[in-house]
Design a protein around this motif. Structure first.
Motif, mmCIF file in Angstrom:
data_model
loop_
_atom_site.group_PDB
_atom_site.id
_atom_site.type_symbol
_atom_site.label_atom_id
_atom_site.label_comp_id
_atom_site.label_asym_id
_atom_site.label_seq_id
_atom_site.Cartn_x
_atom_site.Cartn_y
_atom_site.Cartn_z
ATOM 1 N N SER A 30 0.858 -1.145 0.055
ATOM 2 C CA SER A 30 0.016 0.133 0.079
ATOM 3 C C SER A 30 0.784 1.133 0.109
ATOM 4 N N THR A 31 2.118 1.203 -0.338
ATOM 5 C CA THR A 31 2.868 2.477 -0.331
ATOM 6 C C THR A 31 2.967 3.176 -1.589
ATOM 7 N N ASP A 32 2.143 2.448 -2.493
ATOM 8 C CA ASP A 32 2.099 3.396 -3.942
ATOM 9 C C ASP A 32 0.873 2.488 -4.718
ATOM 10 N N GLY A 33 0.564 3.151 -5.797
ATOM 11 C CA GLY A 33 -0.294 2.547 -6.871
ATOM 12 C C GLY A 33 -1.657 2.411 -6.291
ATOM 13 N N ILE A 34 -2.397 1.360 -6.832
ATOM 14 C CA ILE A 34 -3.681 1.092 -6.449
ATOM 15 C C ILE A 34 -3.732 0.932 -4.920
ATOM 16 N N GLY A 35 -2.957 0.135 -4.196
ATOM 17 C CA GLY A 35 -2.944 -0.023 -2.767
ATOM 18 C C GLY A 35 -3.039 1.240 -1.803
ATOM 19 N N LYS A 36 -2.111 2.277 -2.369
ATOM 20 C CA LYS A 36 -2.163 3.389 -1.778
ATOM 21 C C LYS A 36 -3.516 4.322 -2.069
ATOM 22 N N LEU A 37 -3.948 4.398 -3.159
ATOM 23 C CA LEU A 37 -5.176 5.002 -3.430
ATOM 24 C C LEU A 37 -6.455 4.375 -2.698
ATOM 25 N N ALA A 38 -6.415 3.162 -2.675
ATOM 26 C CA ALA A 38 -7.283 2.331 -1.785
ATOM 27 C C ALA A 38 -7.369 2.806 -0.370
#
Length: 82
Positions: free
Chosen positions: A10-18
């Motif tokens: 979750s530190t970038d990309g879709i995980g971070k946006l979620a």
């Protein structure tokens, strides 16, 4: 109903946006990352952006079973699995 949610990678990309979207909704969010510095920066950014102070995190390398086990123990200790 507010939930406690663990998001891996979750530190970038879709995980971070979620994580941002869920934190904006007031959920308790636990982020996972491999790099402790990047994880800390992401937690700080999401807390600041969403004003949600119930954002925390865990560092683990999923390719290392010992690291994964340590993360599981930390989750249990924090009561995040309840």
């Amino acid at each position: 109903m507010q939930k406690t949610i663990l998001i891996t990678g979750s530190t970038d990309g879709i995980g971070k946006l979620a994580a941002i979207k869920l934190a904006e909704q007031g959920h308790g969010i636990y982020l996972h990352g491999r790099n402790p510095d990047k994880l800390a920066a992401t937690i700080s950014e999401i807390r600041s952006k969403t004003q949600n102070k119930t954002v925390g995190g865990f560092t683990a390398d999923f390719s290392d079973l010992n690291s994964l086990g340590q993360m599981a123990d930390q989750i249990k200790e924090r009561g995040a699995g309840n």
